[in-house]
Scaffold this motif. Structure first.
Motif, PDB file in Angstrom:
ATOM      1  N   GLY A   1       0.814  -1.206   0.000  1.00 28.24           N
ATOM      2  CA  GLY A   1       0.000   0.000   0.000  1.00 28.24           C
ATOM      3  C   GLY A   1       0.846   1.253   0.000  1.00 28.24           C
ATOM      4  N   ASP A   2       0.370   2.295  -0.671  1.00 33.62           N
ATOM      5  CA  ASP A   2       1.061   3.574  -0.737  1.00 33.62           C
ATOM      6  C   ASP A   2       0.359   4.540   0.209  1.00 33.62           C
ATOM      7  N   VAL A   3       0.862   4.666   1.438  1.00 34.16           N
ATOM      8  CA  VAL A   3       0.242   5.528   2.448  1.00 34.16           C
ATOM      9  C   VAL A   3       1.292   6.472   3.015  1.00 34.16           C
ATOM     10  N   ARG A   4       0.824   7.531   3.678  1.00 30.53           N
ATOM     11  CA  ARG A   4       1.728   8.539   4.217  1.00 30.53           C
ATOM     12  C   ARG A   4       1.655   8.604   5.738  1.00 30.53           C
ATOM     13  N   ARG A   5       1.114   7.576   6.350  1.00 27.85           N
ATOM     14  CA  ARG A   5       0.971   7.534   7.798  1.00 27.85           C
ATOM     15  C   ARG A   5       1.520   6.200   8.313  1.00 27.85           C
ATOM     16  N   ALA A   6       1.922   6.187   9.569  1.00 30.62           N
ATOM     17  CA  ALA A   6       2.390   4.947  10.193  1.00 30.62           C
ATOM     18  C   ALA A   6       1.230   4.208  10.832  1.00 30.62           C
ATOM     19  N   LYS A   7       0.205   4.936  11.257  1.00 29.65           N
ATOM     20  CA  LYS A   7      -0.983   4.338  11.875  1.00 29.65           C
ATOM     21  C   LYS A   7      -2.190   4.755  11.038  1.00 29.65           C
ATOM     22  N   LEU A   8      -2.974   3.776  10.600  1.00 29.84           N
ATOM     23  CA  LEU A   8      -4.093   4.046   9.698  1.00 29.84           C
ATOM     24  C   LEU A   8      -5.437   3.897  10.405  1.00 29.84           C
ATOM     25  N   TYR A   9      -5.532   4.444  11.614  1.00 28.72           N
ATOM     26  CA  TYR A   9      -6.767   4.315  12.381  1.00 28.72           C
ATOM     27  C   TYR A   9      -7.941   5.036  11.708  1.00 28.72           C
ATOM     28  N   TYR A  10      -7.656   5.985  10.821  1.00 27.61           N
ATOM     29  CA  TYR A  10      -8.728   6.698  10.135  1.00 27.61           C
ATOM     30  C   TYR A  10      -9.543   5.781   9.228  1.00 27.61           C
ATOM     31  N   LEU A  11      -9.022   4.604   8.878  1.00 33.56           N
ATOM     32  CA  LEU A  11      -9.768   3.664   8.031  1.00 33.56           C
ATOM     33  C   LEU A  11     -11.015   3.140   8.735  1.00 33.56           C
ATOM     34  N   ARG A  12     -11.023   3.203  10.079  1.00 30.11           N
ATOM     35  CA  ARG A  12     -12.185   2.730  10.830  1.00 30.11           C
ATOM     36  C   ARG A  12     -13.430   3.539  10.510  1.00 30.11           C
ATOM     37  N   GLU A  13     -13.254   4.796  10.150  1.00 28.27           N
ATOM     38  CA  GLU A  13     -14.394   5.683   9.887  1.00 28.27           C
ATOM     39  C   GLU A  13     -14.854   5.625   8.431  1.00 28.27           C
ATOM     40  N   LEU A  14     -14.033   5.080   7.540  1.00 29.60           N
ATOM     41  CA  LEU A  14     -14.357   5.087   6.122  1.00 29.60           C
ATOM     42  C   LEU A  14     -15.123   3.842   5.721  1.00 29.60           C
ATOM     43  N   ARG A  15     -15.967   3.980   4.696  1.00 29.94           N
ATOM     44  CA  ARG A  15     -16.775   2.866   4.207  1.00 29.94           C
ATOM     45  C   ARG A  15     -16.614   2.722   2.701  1.00 29.94           C
ATOM     46  N   GLY A  16     -16.714   1.509   2.206  1.00 30.14           N
ATOM     47  CA  GLY A  16     -16.761   1.243   0.768  1.00 30.14           C
ATOM     48  C   GLY A  16     -15.511   1.682   0.024  1.00 30.14           C
ATOM     49  N   LYS A  17     -15.730   2.356  -1.111  1.00 31.76           N
ATOM     50  CA  LYS A  17     -14.613   2.744  -1.966  1.00 31.76           C
ATOM     51  C   LYS A  17     -13.705   3.766  -1.309  1.00 31.76           C
ATOM     52  N   ALA A  18     -14.220   4.515  -0.365  1.00 33.68           N
ATOM     53  CA  ALA A  18     -13.408   5.535   0.310  1.00 33.68           C
ATOM     54  C   ALA A  18     -12.281   4.903   1.114  1.00 33.68           C
ATOM     55  N   SER A  19     -12.439   3.651   1.498  1.00 27.36           N
ATOM     56  CA  SER A  19     -11.432   3.013   2.336  1.00 27.36           C
ATOM     57  C   SER A  19     -10.356   2.290   1.527  1.00 27.36           C
ATOM     58  N   ARG A  20     -10.374   2.449   0.208  1.00 32.17           N
ATOM     59  CA  ARG A  20      -9.345   1.807  -0.617  1.00 32.17           C
ATOM     60  C   ARG A  20      -8.000   2.497  -0.429  1.00 32.17           C
ATOM     61  N   ILE A  21      -6.941   1.725  -0.581  1.00 34.01           N
ATOM     62  CA  ILE A  21      -5.585   2.244  -0.466  1.00 34.01           C
ATOM     63  C   ILE A  21      -4.896   2.043  -1.808  1.00 34.01           C
ATOM     64  N   LYS A  22      -4.222   3.096  -2.282  1.00 36.43           N
ATOM     65  CA  LYS A  22      -3.495   2.993  -3.542  1.00 36.43           C
ATOM     66  C   LYS A  22      -2.379   1.966  -3.406  1.00 36.43           C
ATOM     67  N   GLU A  23      -2.093   1.279  -4.504  1.00 34.85           N
ATOM     68  CA  GLU A  23      -1.006   0.311  -4.493  1.00 34.85           C
ATOM     69  C   GLU A  23       0.294   1.030  -4.843  1.00 34.85           C
ATOM     70  N   ARG A  24       1.348   0.700  -4.119  1.00 40.74           N
ATOM     71  CA  ARG A  24       2.656   1.315  -4.357  1.00 40.74           C
ATOM     72  C   ARG A  24       3.227   0.780  -5.654  1.00 40.74           C
ATOM     73  N   ASP A  25       3.784   1.692  -6.459  1.00 39.57           N
ATOM     74  CA  ASP A  25       4.424   1.309  -7.708  1.00 39.57           C
ATOM     75  C   ASP A  25       5.805   0.784  -7.382  1.00 39.57           C
ATOM     76  N   THR A  26       5.970  -0.521  -7.406  1.00 41.14           N
ATOM     77  CA  THR A  26       7.235  -1.133  -6.987  1.00 41.14           C
ATOM     78  C   THR A  26       8.264  -1.162  -8.106  1.00 41.14           C
ATOM     79  N   PHE A  27       7.867  -0.829  -9.322  1.00 41.52           N
ATOM     80  CA  PHE A  27       8.792  -0.904 -10.451  1.00 41.52           C
ATOM     81  C   PHE A  27       9.661   0.349 -10.570  1.00 41.52           C
ATOM     82  N   ASN A  28       9.077   1.503 -10.261  1.00 43.87           N
ATOM     83  CA  ASN A  28       9.801   2.761 -10.458  1.00 43.87           C
ATOM     84  C   ASN A  28      10.274   3.360  -9.145  1.00 43.87           C
ATOM     85  N   LYS A  29      10.918   2.569  -8.326  1.00 46.70           N
ATOM     86  CA  LYS A  29      11.474   3.103  -7.076  1.00 46.70           C
ATOM     87  C   LYS A  29      12.766   3.838  -7.385  1.00 46.70           C
ATOM     88  N   SER A  30      12.863   5.072  -6.872  1.00 47.34           N
ATOM     89  CA  SER A  30      14.112   5.798  -7.100  1.00 47.34           C
ATOM     90  C   SER A  30      14.820   6.054  -5.805  1.00 47.34           C
TER      91      SER A  30
END
Length: 116
Positions: free
Chosen positions: A87-116
């Motif tokens: 997952g591509d997130v900017r937090r160490a603790k994702l407790y905010y996901l508890r409040e989200l429902r459905g599509k809003a709770s999706r996490i972007k996938e990290r692009d592992t091919f273009n790491k610089s």
């Protein structure tokens, strides 16, 4: 006894995973005299502690209800931890996901091919 030193045989090798990653946790379940392996697939919302006391929290949605489980990382009951998605997130603790429902709770996938 010096608690800062933990015998190496008690610590397990675990895959490198972080908050936001989707993991499969294979753990041993005892039901009476029988023993079986159960898989818990979900998003890692936090990791805490260090050494032998390290633990992580995994959250999944089961039948429309959010289920969280805290696993001790070095427990003998955990057989295997597999990272399914990064997952591509900017937090160490994702407790905010508890409040989200459905599509809003999706996490972007990290692009592992273009790491610089």
């Amino acid at each position: 006894m010096d608690m800062s030193r933990v015998p190496a045989d008690l610590l397990k090798e675990s895959p490198d995973f972080h908050a936001g990653d989707t993991v499969d946790v294979h753990y041993r379940v005892k039901e009476g005299e029988k023993e079986r392996t159960q898989v818990f697939r979900g998003v890692v919302i936090s990791k805490k502690g260090g050494g032998i006391n390290e633990s992580f929290t995994v959250r999944k949605i089961s039948a429309g209800i959010g289920v969280e489980r805290i696993f001790p990382l070095h427990s003998p009951n955990i057989l295997k931890i597999e990272r399914i998605r990064e997952g591509d997130v900017r937090r160490a603790k994702l407790y905010y996901l508890r409040e989200l429902r459905g599509k809003a709770s999706r996490i972007k996938e990290r692009d592992t091919f273009n790491k610089s």
